[in-house]
Design a protein around this motif. Structure first.
Motif, PDB file in Angstrom:
ATOM      1  N   CYS A 143      -9.893   1.102  17.954  1.00  0.00           N
ATOM      2  CA  CYS A 143      -8.704   1.149  18.806  1.00  0.00           C
ATOM      3  C   CYS A 143      -8.899   2.202  19.893  1.00  0.00           C
ATOM      4  CB  CYS A 143      -7.481   1.486  17.955  1.00  0.00           C
ATOM      5  SG  CYS A 143      -6.036   1.820  18.978  1.00  0.00           S
ATOM      6  N   CYS A 146      -5.511   5.092  19.090  1.00  0.00           N
ATOM      7  CA  CYS A 146      -5.537   6.048  17.977  1.00  0.00           C
ATOM      8  C   CYS A 146      -6.911   6.158  17.338  1.00  0.00           C
ATOM      9  CB  CYS A 146      -4.507   5.650  16.919  1.00  0.00           C
ATOM     10  SG  CYS A 146      -4.900   4.123  16.064  1.00  0.00           S
ATOM     11  N   VAL A 159      -1.706  -0.271  14.157  1.00  0.00           N
ATOM     12  CA  VAL A 159      -1.028   1.014  14.045  1.00  0.00           C
ATOM     13  C   VAL A 159      -0.261   1.343  15.332  1.00  0.00           C
ATOM     14  CG1 VAL A 159      -1.323   3.503  13.670  1.00  0.00           C
ATOM     15  CG2 VAL A 159      -2.769   1.860  12.436  1.00  0.00           C
ATOM     16  N   CYS A 160      -0.974   1.278  16.481  1.00  0.00           N
ATOM     17  CA  CYS A 160      -0.336   1.748  17.708  1.00  0.00           C
ATOM     18  C   CYS A 160      -0.231   0.675  18.789  1.00  0.00           C
ATOM     19  CB  CYS A 160      -1.095   2.965  18.268  1.00  0.00           C
ATOM     20  SG  CYS A 160      -2.701   2.533  18.949  1.00  0.00           S
TER      21      CYS A 160
END
Ligand SMILES: [Zn+2]
Length: 170
Positions: A143, A146, A159-160
């Protein structure tokens, strides 16, 4: 060149397994060679399409179209997931590699992901127009936001939500 035991057959016939790029490039392929392509590659050529003539020519010249064995396909998929190339490979790419394993042929492709998996499987390969790869690469997916690592290419980070990109592993 290796001497052929004095046989009258002359040059040793090479076994080449072609991907769609190799077929449509229309490169004068080694006429001493035995040419193979898997069905998934042949299916990419529509009747009447621009490259179809190149395929038809090779079929008349004796191109053998046979499917790879499930065992070879399984080995190829396993190797491709280990190098991280699996998300980049089409079904036709996988069949080319598996068929090359079955017939002990040389993979003819300009696709770096296919070349990379061939190298992992110790299959010889030749490029058509591009210089071939010079090092084996193991891809991983990370990613941009993150930094979370993924085993396969994800559309976005769970996650982000940032973009997940392929990066060269060590
Ligand atoms: Zn993230």
């Amino acid at each position: 060149m290796r001497p052929d035991g004095g046989a009258a057959s002359g040059k040793r016939r090479r076994t080449l397994v072609l991907d769609s790029g190799a077929i449509s490039a229309g490169k004068p392929l080694d006429h001493e060679g035995v040419l193979y392509a898997p069905p998934a590659v042949v299916d990419e050529f529509q009747p009447g399409g621009r490259s179809r003539r190149a395929l038809d020519y090779l079929l008349e010249a004796g191109l053998r179209v046979i499917p790879p064995t499930p065992a070879a396909l399984g080995e190829v998929e396993e190797a491709a997931s280990r190098t991280g190339d699996l998300p980049k490979l089409s079904g036709a790419d996988l069949e080319v590699l598996a068929l090359a394993r079955d017939v002990q042929g040389i993979v003819v492709t300009d696709d770096y992901a296919v070349q990379n998996v061939a190298a992992r499987l110790n299959l010889p390969f030749e490029a058509i127009l591009q210089p071939g790869i010079t090092e084996q690469i193991t891809w991983s997916y990370k990613c941009r936001g993150c930094g979370k690592q993924y085993a396969t290419l994800a559309k976005e980070c769970a996650v982000c939500g940032s973009e997940v990109r392929a990066v060269k592993g060590k």
